[in-house]
Design a protein around this motif. Structure first.
Motif, mmCIF file in Angstrom:
data_model
loop_
_atom_site.group_PDB
_atom_site.id
_atom_site.type_symbol
_atom_site.label_atom_id
_atom_site.label_comp_id
_atom_site.label_asym_id
_atom_site.label_seq_id
_atom_site.Cartn_x
_atom_site.Cartn_y
_atom_site.Cartn_z
ATOM 1 N N LEU A 1 33.258 36.149 47.335
ATOM 2 C CA LEU A 1 34.530 35.460 47.054
ATOM 3 C C LEU A 1 34.407 33.961 47.281
ATOM 4 N N GLY A 2 33.205 33.508 47.514
ATOM 5 C CA GLY A 2 32.983 32.103 47.832
ATOM 6 C C GLY A 2 33.213 31.873 49.323
ATOM 7 N N GLY B 1 30.733 44.874 42.999
ATOM 8 C CA GLY B 1 31.147 44.064 41.850
ATOM 9 C C GLY B 1 30.076 43.172 41.258
ATOM 10 N N ARG B 2 28.933 43.116 41.905
ATOM 11 C CA ARG B 2 27.909 42.151 41.475
ATOM 12 C C ARG B 2 27.404 42.391 40.048
ATOM 13 N N GLY C 1 39.419 45.067 47.846
ATOM 14 C CA GLY C 1 40.535 44.974 46.898
ATOM 15 C C GLY C 1 40.270 43.894 45.866
ATOM 16 N N ARG C 2 39.787 42.750 46.325
ATOM 17 C CA ARG C 2 39.516 41.635 45.404
ATOM 18 C C ARG C 2 38.333 41.942 44.482
ATOM 19 N N LEU C 3 37.261 42.498 45.058
ATOM 20 C CA LEU C 3 36.032 42.684 44.272
ATOM 21 C C LEU C 3 36.104 43.874 43.318
ATOM 22 N N LEU D 1 38.447 40.214 37.950
ATOM 23 C CA LEU D 1 37.272 39.582 38.574
ATOM 24 C C LEU D 1 35.979 40.153 37.982
ATOM 25 N N LEU D 2 35.973 41.471 37.750
ATOM 26 C CA LEU D 2 34.763 42.104 37.220
ATOM 27 C C LEU D 2 34.459 41.609 35.802
#
Ligand code: PLP
Length: 403
Positions: free
Chosen positions: A40-41, A227-228, A296-298, A303-304
């Motif tokens: 997420l940075g 998510g990578r 939750g974010r990834l 985002l994906l």
């Protein structure tokens, strides 16, 4: 400090987003994300808010007691895994503090399953584990035993007995899996080993062979997951017939805060009883709540799809560089934002040249430059970073420096 690392000169003192700053306030674009961790940075605002809030509320109780977050993180891991099209019979999770620990738990669980299944099969000695060349599973004795790199293993031999090693995507490796095998551990995309992807066909045949001998199939997605690849898990791209019994994660799950998890099926979980395994820090409310937020974010589809978009930008530009230096850029590998540039020579001096120009990259495998930036990286910064990389390659080749 014990001299286990060789570090370059910059001392990093702060970070924001996809940038790191050194003692002299020099700014670097970070294509390493702390080795695929800060997805997420750096200094994500909501992450910091939760860190602050939970630190003031409750950090640690030990696993003697319940808290609101260990269970919530476990539940979300299972739900999101199924939602992503991965591990369809994921059921429970064991929360720990690192990748090595997540794998150590996976190996112990496989041993326990092997003990029970072996006893049912005429007291078979079912404790052997199969892993793969060029893999990396960690530095603890179990995970190290699964990591067949002489440089890491030899100083610490003898290792845990019963490990054997096959080649990735080589059907001959199936012969190593026998009635004595309790587990097979594999990275669906090898990270440290140089960004090598297991094929669907190979994973399906591993699954099938594991079923035949009642061995547990373990996917280590510590580097390639979360998510990578543009899906939550790298194995989410593969059919149900390739799904594992155990899935391990760490690294990006905490975005820099130590946390790991071992996700298991009900079948595996049913063989683990109170006292079989444990950890003091693992699953503490602070790490678990942060992991819950990060997951939750990834797993967010927006985002994906951003990961896939940025992957195209990376690959497009890297392919242009390959055209410019065809002999030097041997191959561009990987998926999403786990990318490897196979070079024809040692890239150590290139990594240095890039760093001196304000770009951080790492190596992997043999002569591979690895690019694993934050998943939130924006196109402008990708282009800026790749321009620095191109300049660095130019300088590197002009010097004729090979090491
Ligand atoms: N497994 C994989 C695939 C990894 O890439 C790593 C670390 O690089 C590990 C396991 C070990 O994780 P940790 O360093 O958190 O113990």
């Amino acid at each position: 400090m014990v001299a286990t690392y060789s570090r370059p000169t910059p001392i990093f003192t702060k970070a924001q987003g996809v940038h790191l700053y050194d003692l002299e306030n020099r700014k670097y674009i970070d294509f390493t994300a702390g080795i695929a961790v800060t997805a997420l940075g750096h200094s994500d605002a909501e992450f910091l808010r939760i860190l602050n809030d939970q630190s003031r509320t409750l950090i640690h109780t030990s696993n003697l007691y319940h808290n609101p977050w260990t269970g919530s993180l476990s539940k979300l891991l299972v739900e999101k895994t199924k939602e992503s099209g991965g591990m369809h019979d994921a059921s429970r999770a064991f929360i720990c503090n690192s990748g090595s620990e997540a794998n150590e738990a996976a190996l112990k669980f496989a041993r326990k399953v092997g003990k029970i299944v072996g006893a049912q099969k005429n007291n078979l000695n079912k404790y052997e584990v199969v892993s793969f060349h060029n893999s990396f599973h960690g530095r603890t004795m179990g995970s190290l035993s699964a990591t067949p790199n002489p440089k890491y293993q030899e100083p610490f031999s003898p290792l845990v007995p019963g490990f054997s090693y096959g080649n990735l995507n080589d059907q001959k490796a199936l012969d190593l899996i026998t009635e004595n095998t309790c587990g097979v551990i594999i990275e669906p995309i090898q990270g440290e080993g140089g960004i090598h992807t297991a094929t669907s066909e190979f994973l399906v045949s591993l699954r099938k062979k594991c079923n035949e001998v009642s061995a547990v199939l373990i996917y280590d997605e510590i580097q390639c997951g979360m998510g990578r690849t543009g899906k939550l898990w790298a194995h989410s791209y593969h059919p149900k017939e390739a799904h594992p019994d155990i899935l391990t994660t760490a690294k990006a799950l905490g975005n820099g805060f130590p946390v790991g998890a071992t996700i298991v099926t009900e079948e595996v979980s049913s063989k683990i009883v109170v006292g079989d395994h444990g950890t003091t820090f693992g699953g503490n409310p602070l790490a678990s709540r942060l992991g819950h937020y990060v997951l939750g974010r990834l797993s967010d589809p927006a985002l994906l799809s951003h990961v896939n978009e940025m992957s195209k930008v990376f690959k497009g530009k890297l392919k242009q560089m390959q055209k410019r230096w065809p002999g030097v850029f041997v191959e561009i590998r990987g998926k999403g934002l786990i990318l490897g540039v196979q070079l024809d020579r040692d890239p150590t001096a290139l990594v240095k040249a890039a760093r001196e120009r304000g770009l951080l990259v790492i190596t992997a495998g043999k002569n591979t430059v690895r690019l694993v930036p934050a998943l939130v990286i924006e196109e402008k910064v990708v282009e800026e970073g790749l321009k620095i990389l191109e300049d660095a390659v130019e300088a590197w080749l002009a010097q004729g420096v090979e090491t």
